[in-house]
Design an enzyme around this catalytic site. Structure first.
Site, PDB file in Angstrom:
ATOM      1  N   ASP A   1       0.828  -1.211   0.000  1.00 24.04           N
ATOM      2  CA  ASP A   1       0.000   0.000   0.000  1.00 24.04           C
ATOM      3  C   ASP A   1       0.862   1.261   0.000  1.00 24.04           C
ATOM      4  O   ASP A   1       2.069   1.217   0.290  1.00 24.04           O
ATOM      5  CB  ASP A   1      -0.905  -0.025   1.246  1.00 24.04           C
ATOM      6  CG  ASP A   1      -2.242   0.662   1.014  1.00 24.04           C
ATOM      7  OD1 ASP A   1      -2.341   1.487   0.090  1.00 24.04           O
ATOM      8  OD2 ASP A   1      -3.188   0.363   1.771  1.00 24.04           O
TER       9      ASP A   1
ATOM     10  N   ASP B   1     -10.920   2.031  -2.961  1.00 16.88           N
ATOM     11  CA  ASP B   1     -11.492   1.730  -1.646  1.00 16.88           C
ATOM     12  C   ASP B   1     -13.011   1.777  -1.687  1.00 16.88           C
ATOM     13  O   ASP B   1     -13.672   1.391  -0.723  1.00 16.88           O
ATOM     14  CB  ASP B   1     -10.988   2.738  -0.597  1.00 16.88           C
ATOM     15  CG  ASP B   1      -9.631   2.342  -0.046  1.00 16.88           C
ATOM     16  OD1 ASP B   1      -9.210   1.187  -0.252  1.00 16.88           O
ATOM     17  OD2 ASP B   1      -8.980   3.191   0.596  1.00 16.88           O
TER      18      ASP B   1
HETATM   19  C1  GLA Z   1      -5.810   1.864   2.232  1.00 12.77           C
HETATM   20  C2  GLA Z   1      -6.221   0.678   1.376  1.00 12.77           C
HETATM   21  C3  GLA Z   1      -7.233  -0.159   2.094  1.00 12.77           C
HETATM   22  C4  GLA Z   1      -6.661  -0.625   3.411  1.00 12.77           C
HETATM   23  C5  GLA Z   1      -6.206   0.568   4.231  1.00 12.77           C
HETATM   24  C6  GLA Z   1      -5.460   0.140   5.467  1.00 12.77           C
HETATM   25  O1  GLA Z   1      -6.843   2.766   2.363  1.00 12.77           O
HETATM   26  O2  GLA Z   1      -6.703   1.102   0.141  1.00 12.77           O
HETATM   27  O3  GLA Z   1      -7.613  -1.270   1.312  1.00 12.77           O
HETATM   28  O4  GLA Z   1      -5.586  -1.488   3.170  1.00 12.77           O
HETATM   29  O5  GLA Z   1      -5.341   1.420   3.483  1.00 12.77           O
HETATM   30  O6  GLA Z   1      -5.032   1.213   6.216  1.00 12.77           O
END
Ligand code: GLA
Length: 725
Positions: free
Chosen positions: A474, A544
């Site tokens: 990420d 997300d």
């Molecule tokens: C980001 C990702 C999510 C999750 C969060 C965790 O927003 O896109 O899928 O992994 O971080 O903090």
């Protein structure tokens, strides 16, 4: 595919799948564009040079012939200061302080194989032509690389810039290419967005002056994807000429389309020249990132398929690109930071027998990480949450025959972390100033070798000490406070590109250093969805926003450039956590099944009925997974323009397909909707399962079928189509 040079006309012809690209070296030694489009024979097409703009055009130095004015030609690689007022591809400050270039043809070569760009991802294969240009006064050189393919309707372009002079020079602009297109009868398509709303489609009419997309964030970003479509007037999804440019690059970029005084269009781009100055010592080179330039005369859909083919066959890891993907249960929306071993076991136990084969343990397993204000950079297990360590949950997952995945955010550090307390200088920032926060965290200075070594050793330690099968990588904020303690002050404007090089370096050492681990990319959803990341990550978390209705647009927009197999898509709970919308479970599955599917909800609350629903969904997905991984995408109705999201995926041999139909809201007195199918073989007979229709491809693609919608909002169905003769 072939690269041909006609000595008598000094014309280069690059013939690839469904395209020809031609340029010539004019009498002044200037490489001038002639043609890019559908395949043509190798005629002398210099007759297209009708003269261009004749008024007030400077002539090249030492040659007072306006017929040789650079403004009269379309550039292959525009340069500045010697009579071309259009956007240049390169701007170099020479040792003496002047900013002039006169980059003329020296020689060319056809390479036996495509060389890698040092330290940067690029496509493989194809046949490569290199044109060597040089400025005879300064000694500055530009080598232009062109690669053409017989299995994808793209060419790739890049430049290598070398200071062959005797004193240092500084690049103020170092683009990868110039591309000339006749006329200005185009629209420019861009993909813009934000968190949870990535890759919306915008169409802008071409005009005199510059249409531009860029990022100044040291990442490709959700704001504007490093893509620009240049679509001829009248072109639709299915018909007409469509060009597309996409950069294999993950840092600050720019793409420009300029409507010139001559009535033509010049497209150019690469590393963003905003806040960019790169010093080349005598003898040094800078390699620019690769640009992938697609052409189709089958409309925007054809352009998309050209990109999809190029990325699947020549960019994405051969080991993974067509291999069935892990079917994931991810705990993020199920638990956020609040989990323990028992909760994870419950989530895993509940999916036994469904076909879900991988648990991905998301954020919160490391350091002191109970919310998003602490812990990043401390890549050791939080044993308060996970007593017994990772091994305990990994063993449990493996004992169920499942794989185990783990979330990292390697490029980041929390202010409240052991790493930051020990090495505050590792975070990007200007000495004597505070740092901007983004999601309460700072970005590590990837331009420094010692910082990269820390990241690589701490992530690789976790991977070597634990039986980890999958990593979700990420990246949850953008760079601010640009400054590196690792560079002298004259080189601070090299930062954005050096960040990209640093990122690729740690990806090489972590991703390629762990060949048995499957890596998925992510960036606060899908904010770093670019081909360079795809080189390391066969799939990327698309957004997300897991709401099926929102996902129709996000996935449709993403598919303009990127193959379905690169889109990681999860079926999540309702009311949806981002929109609070309630959509049917079957619709959430249908939309997620148009990518690398998975689940992201609290399965520990599953009833037997839920488990059976999931089992059947995965069984269904498995039937057409190879179409998602390898098939040709035909978009039929756009959710940006209609209440529908209808598309087909057709196997390369046209023996099999799926049709996905979706309608947003139920309406009274709804008539059935006629949908004409696409991409089938007109002469073959097909059967549509679930509709009891058997008809020829020509009938299905011309007469179409009628879809009767039930009185339900957010209704969808996926129909499997198989050859019946
Ligand atoms: C980001 C990702 C999510 C999750 C969060 C965790 O927003 O896109 O899928 O992994 O971080 O903090």
């Amino acid at each position: 595919m072939s690269i041909t040079f006609d000595h008598s006309t000094k014309t280069f012809y690059l013939d690839g799948k469904g395209l020809t690209y031609a340029f010539f070296i004019n009498d002044g030694g200037y490489p001038a564009h002639l043609y890019f489009g559908a395949p043509i024979t190798h005629d002398d097409i210099r007759f297209t040079l009708a003269g261009g703009s004749g008024s007030f055009v400077p002539t090249p130095a030492g040659n007072d012939d306006t017929n040789l004015s650079y403004m009269r030609f379309l550039p292959e690689y525009g340069f500045y200061g010697t009579g071309d007022y259009r956007e240049p591809a390169v701007l170099v400050e020479n040792g003496g302080g002047d900013r002039l270039s006169d980059l003329l043809y020296v020689s060319h070569e056809v390479l036996p194989s495509k060389p890698r760009i040092s330290g940067m991802p690029s496509l493989d294969g194809g046949e490569t032509l290199v044109i060597h240009l040089a400025d005879s006064v300064s000694g500055f050189r530009a080598d232009l690389y062109y690669t053409v393919y017989d299995d994808a309707s793209v060419i790739t372009r890049r430049a290598v810039l070398t200071n062959d002079g005797s004193s240092p020079c500084a690049l103020h602009r170092a683009f990868s290419f110039s591309l000339g297109l006749p006329s200005q009868d185009y629209s420019v398509i861009t993909l813009h967005g934000s968190w949870a709303a990535e890759r919306n489609i915008e169409t802008i009419p071409m005009h005199h002056g510059v249409v531009s997309v860029d990022s100044k964030r040291c990442t490709s970003s959700a704001t504007l994807n490093p893509f620009m479509g240049i679509i001829a007037k009248g072109t639709t999804e299915t018909h007409g000429k469509a060009y597309g440019v996409n950069l294999v690059y993950s840092s600050s970029f720019v793409l420009k389309a300029e409507g010139t005084v001559g009535g033509d269009t010049v497209v150019s781009g690469g590393i963003n020249d905003f806040d960019f100055r790169w010093i080349l010592e005598a003898g040094e080179s800078l390699e620019t990132p690769e640009a992938v330039i697609a052409f189709s005369d089958e409309g925007i859909g054809g352009m998309s398929r050209a990109f999809h083919d190029a990325y699947r066959d020549h960019l994405i890891s051969k080991k993974h690109v067509f291999t069935p993907r892990p079917i994931v249960i991810n705990n993020w929306e199920a638990t956020y930071f609040n989990f323990d071993i028992q909760k994870l076991k419950d989530i895993v136990d509940a999916v036994e027998g469904t076909g879900i084969d991988t648990l991905v343990l998301d954020d919160g397993w490391f350091g002191v990480r109970n919310n998003d204000r602490s812990g990043l950079g401390d890549w050791f297990v939080n044993t308060q949450k996970l007593s017994g360590g990772l091994a305990k949950i990994i063993q449990h997952v493996h004992s169920k025959g499942m794989r185990f995945g783990l979330w990292f955010e390697p490029e980041m550090v929390s202010e409240d972390s052991d790493l930051f307390r020990a090495h505050p200088d590792y975070a990007i920032g200007v000495p004597g100033r505070g740092r901007c926060y983004g999601r309460h965290q700072f970005v590590l200075d990837l331009t420094r070798a010692d910082v990269r070594d820390y990241i690589v050793s701490s992530v690789n330690r976790v991977l070597s000490e634990n039986a980890i099968d999958y990593v979700k990588w990420d990246y949850n904020r953008n760079v601010t406070d640009i400054y590196s303690l690792g560079r002298e002050k004259e080189r601070q404007s090299e930062f954005a590109h050096r960040y990209a090089l640093g990122l690729y370096d740690i990806c090489e050492r972590i991703v390629n250093g762990n060949p048995n681990v499957f890596f998925e990319g992510c960036s606060g959803g899908g904010a770093r969805f670019d081909p360079a990341m795809m080189y390391y990550f066969p799939q990327i978390w698309t957004s997300d926003d897991t709401d099926a209705e929102e996902r129709t647009r996000i996935q449709y927009g993403t598919s303009i450039v990127y193959p379905l197999s690169t889109m990681s898509c999860h079926i999540s709970a309702v009311p949806n956590h981002q929109t609070h919308r309630i959509t049917p479970m079957s619709t959430r599955a249908d939309i997620a099944h148009l990518g690398a599917t998975g689940y992201e909800l609290d399965t520990s609350a599953f009833t037997d009925g839920d488990r059976e629903t999931v089992r059947l969904q995965i069984e269904e997905y498995k039937k057409y997974e190879q179409l998602v991984l390898r098939g040709d995408l035909y978009r039929i109705d756009s959710p940006f323009e209609t209440p529908y999201f209808n598309e087909m995926i057709v196997s390369k041999d046209k023996s099999e397909a799926i049709l996905c139909v979706y309608r947003r809201l139920s309406v009274p007195n709804a008539e059935p909707k006629r949908i004409t199918l696409a991409g089938l073989d007109p002469s073959r007979l097909y059967r549509i399962e679930g509709l009891d229709i058997t008809a020829s491809g020509s009938t299905l693609m011309n007469v179409g079928i009628a879809i009767k919608y039930p009185k339900t909002d957010f209704w969808s169905e996926i129909y499997h189509i198989t050859q019946a003769d």
